[in-house]
Design a protein around this motif. Structure first.
Motif, PDB file in Angstrom:
ATOM      1  N   VAL A  30      48.611  32.046 -44.424  1.00 17.40           N
ATOM      2  CA  VAL A  30      50.081  32.451 -44.196  1.00 17.40           C
ATOM      3  C   VAL A  30      49.902  33.313 -42.834  1.00 17.40           C
ATOM      4  N   ALA A  31      49.280  34.214 -42.625  1.00 14.57           N
ATOM      5  CA  ALA A  31      49.308  34.957 -41.385  1.00 14.57           C
ATOM      6  C   ALA A  31      48.876  33.899 -40.261  1.00 14.57           C
ATOM      7  N   LEU A  32      47.901  33.127 -40.543  1.00 14.57           N
ATOM      8  CA  LEU A  32      47.736  32.067 -39.311  1.00 14.57           C
ATOM      9  C   LEU A  32      48.992  31.232 -38.965  1.00 14.57           C
ATOM     10  N   PHE A  33      49.670  30.735 -40.049  1.00 12.82           N
ATOM     11  CA  PHE A  33      50.816  29.777 -39.593  1.00 12.82           C
ATOM     12  C   PHE A  33      51.910  30.930 -39.178  1.00 12.82           C
ATOM     13  N   VAL A  34      51.935  32.286 -39.646  1.00  5.66           N
ATOM     14  CA  VAL A  34      52.966  32.847 -39.033  1.00  5.66           C
ATOM     15  C   VAL A  34      52.833  33.181 -37.433  1.00  5.66           C
ATOM     16  N   LEU A  35      51.650  33.203 -36.965  1.00  3.23           N
ATOM     17  CA  LEU A  35      51.393  33.138 -35.507  1.00  3.23           C
ATOM     18  C   LEU A  35      52.020  32.184 -34.846  1.00  3.23           C
ATOM     19  N   PHE A  36      52.118  31.068 -35.252  1.00  2.39           N
ATOM     20  CA  PHE A  36      53.148  30.074 -34.625  1.00  2.39           C
ATOM     21  C   PHE A  36      54.493  30.441 -34.260  1.00  2.39           C
ATOM     22  N   ASP A  37      55.007  31.385 -34.729  1.00  2.00           N
ATOM     23  CA  ASP A  37      56.301  31.843 -34.670  1.00  2.00           C
ATOM     24  C   ASP A  37      56.452  32.635 -33.218  1.00  2.00           C
ATOM     25  N   LEU A  38      54.878  33.421 -32.952  1.00  2.00           N
ATOM     26  CA  LEU A  38      55.051  33.939 -31.760  1.00  2.00           C
ATOM     27  C   LEU A  38      54.590  33.037 -30.603  1.00  2.00           C
ATOM     28  N   ILE A  39      53.957  31.880 -31.004  1.00  2.00           N
ATOM     29  CA  ILE A  39      53.742  31.097 -29.926  1.00  2.00           C
ATOM     30  C   ILE A  39      54.846  30.187 -29.299  1.00  2.00           C
ATOM     31  N   ASP A  40      55.869  29.617 -30.555  1.00  2.00           N
ATOM     32  CA  ASP A  40      56.852  28.991 -29.903  1.00  2.00           C
ATOM     33  C   ASP A  40      57.645  29.794 -28.952  1.00  2.00           C
ATOM     34  N   GLY A  41      57.902  31.164 -29.196  1.00  2.00           N
ATOM     35  CA  GLY A  41      58.710  31.773 -28.371  1.00  2.00           C
ATOM     36  C   GLY A  41      58.140  31.938 -26.988  1.00  2.00           C
ATOM     37  N   ALA A  42      56.756  32.007 -27.025  1.00  2.00           N
ATOM     38  CA  ALA A  42      56.074  32.098 -25.601  1.00  2.00           C
ATOM     39  C   ALA A  42      56.379  30.853 -24.989  1.00  2.00           C
ATOM     40  N   MET A  43      56.169  29.576 -25.607  1.00  2.00           N
ATOM     41  CA  MET A  43      56.400  28.195 -25.056  1.00  2.00           C
ATOM     42  C   MET A  43      57.813  28.416 -24.601  1.00  2.00           C
ATOM     43  N   LEU A 103      50.192  24.753 -23.931  1.00  2.00           N
ATOM     44  CA  LEU A 103      50.746  23.987 -24.923  1.00  2.00           C
ATOM     45  C   LEU A 103      51.868  23.277 -23.990  1.00  2.00           C
ATOM     46  N   VAL A 104      52.539  23.905 -23.187  1.00  2.00           N
ATOM     47  CA  VAL A 104      53.592  23.527 -22.685  1.00  2.00           C
ATOM     48  C   VAL A 104      53.268  22.464 -21.423  1.00  2.00           C
ATOM     49  N   ALA A 105      52.002  22.855 -20.887  1.00  2.00           N
ATOM     50  CA  ALA A 105      51.448  22.286 -19.877  1.00  2.00           C
ATOM     51  C   ALA A 105      51.121  20.756 -20.495  1.00  2.00           C
ATOM     52  N   ARG A 106      50.635  20.621 -21.591  1.00  2.00           N
ATOM     53  CA  ARG A 106      50.196  19.450 -22.427  1.00  2.00           C
ATOM     54  C   ARG A 106      51.395  18.459 -23.167  1.00  2.00           C
ATOM     55  N   GLY A 107      52.460  18.990 -22.842  1.00  2.00           N
ATOM     56  CA  GLY A 107      53.692  18.180 -23.430  1.00  2.00           C
ATOM     57  C   GLY A 107      54.306  18.556 -24.766  1.00  2.00           C
TER      58      GLY A 107
END
Length: 214
Positions: free
Chosen positions: A59-72, A21-25
């Motif tokens: 809800v679980a699907l959107f909660v996973l976004f919290d893991l992804i933003d940290g990885a980003m 995701l970071v590579a795509r801005g």
């Protein structure tokens, strides 16, 4: 606890997605906001209606976004920003409030189940306080240790209860919420004790007249 023991395994999945995701801005703050809005809408749409199975998965699907933003944030050239950390924490509180608020509404208004409603209310209040105690302590320079129930445990237990209820398992939700309520109360005590212990070597903190919090 889960935050410590499971972090390495979770990062193996989240980090490649974050780098992609970071590579795509795409910025981590965008993912934080999208994930939070999705969690709030899903929690307030499905949970008050008693649609627990669908609600749990969405809800679980959107909660996973919290893991992804940290990885980003880790994948970015400058890492996470101070504002990003503040935004992430504020969004976590909003998402948690929406989840337990939806369960409170269902319990009291739809199901007429006061006991489960009280458990959900305790989870909501103590969950906010557990996070507040840590933030307030760190704001005056006092380190606070974790506890048996942090945010990861709150979400896992709550969604386990709603998911099993959606599959028709009797008493799954009240049992999960009362276990979570007890664990959250104990974590409050743990963090207050940790703050008291670690603050003994710190100088007194002066507050403005009438100030009772941040």
């Amino acid at each position: 606890m889960l935050n410590v023991h499971a972090r390495k395994h979770v990062n193996r999945v989240a980090d490649p997605i974050g780098r992609w995701l970071v590579a795509r801005g795409v910025g981590p703050d965008t993912v934080t906001v999208v994930g939070t809005l999705g969690t709030i809408v899903a929690a307030l749409w499905f949970m008050p209606r008693g649609q627990f199975l669908a609600g749990t998965f969405v809800v679980a699907l959107f909660v996973l976004f919290d893991l992804i933003d940290g990885a980003m944030a880790r994948a970015g050239a400058t890492g996470g920003t101070p504002f990003g950390a503040i935004l992430d924490s504020a969004c976590d509180r909003l998402a948690d409030a929406a989840l337990f608020g939806g369960l409170i509404w269902w319990s009291f208004v739809v199901a007429g189940d006061r006991a489960t409603g009280v458990a959900a209310l305790i989870c909501l209040v103590t969950g906010q306080l557990v996070s507040y105690i840590k933030a307030r302590a760190e704001g005056v320079g006092v380190e606070v240790d974790g506890g048996i129930v942090e945010r990861a445990e709150r979400l896992v237990l709550a969604l386990l209860g709603t998911g099993l209820t959606g599959f028709g398992v009797p008493y799954a939700l009240p049992v999960a919420l009362w276990l979570l309520a007890a664990g959250s109360l104990w974590t409050m005590v743990q963090r207050l004790w940790s703050a008291r212990r670690n603050s003994r070597a710190k100088p007194p903190v002066s507050l403005d007249p009438g100030e009772t919090g941040p």
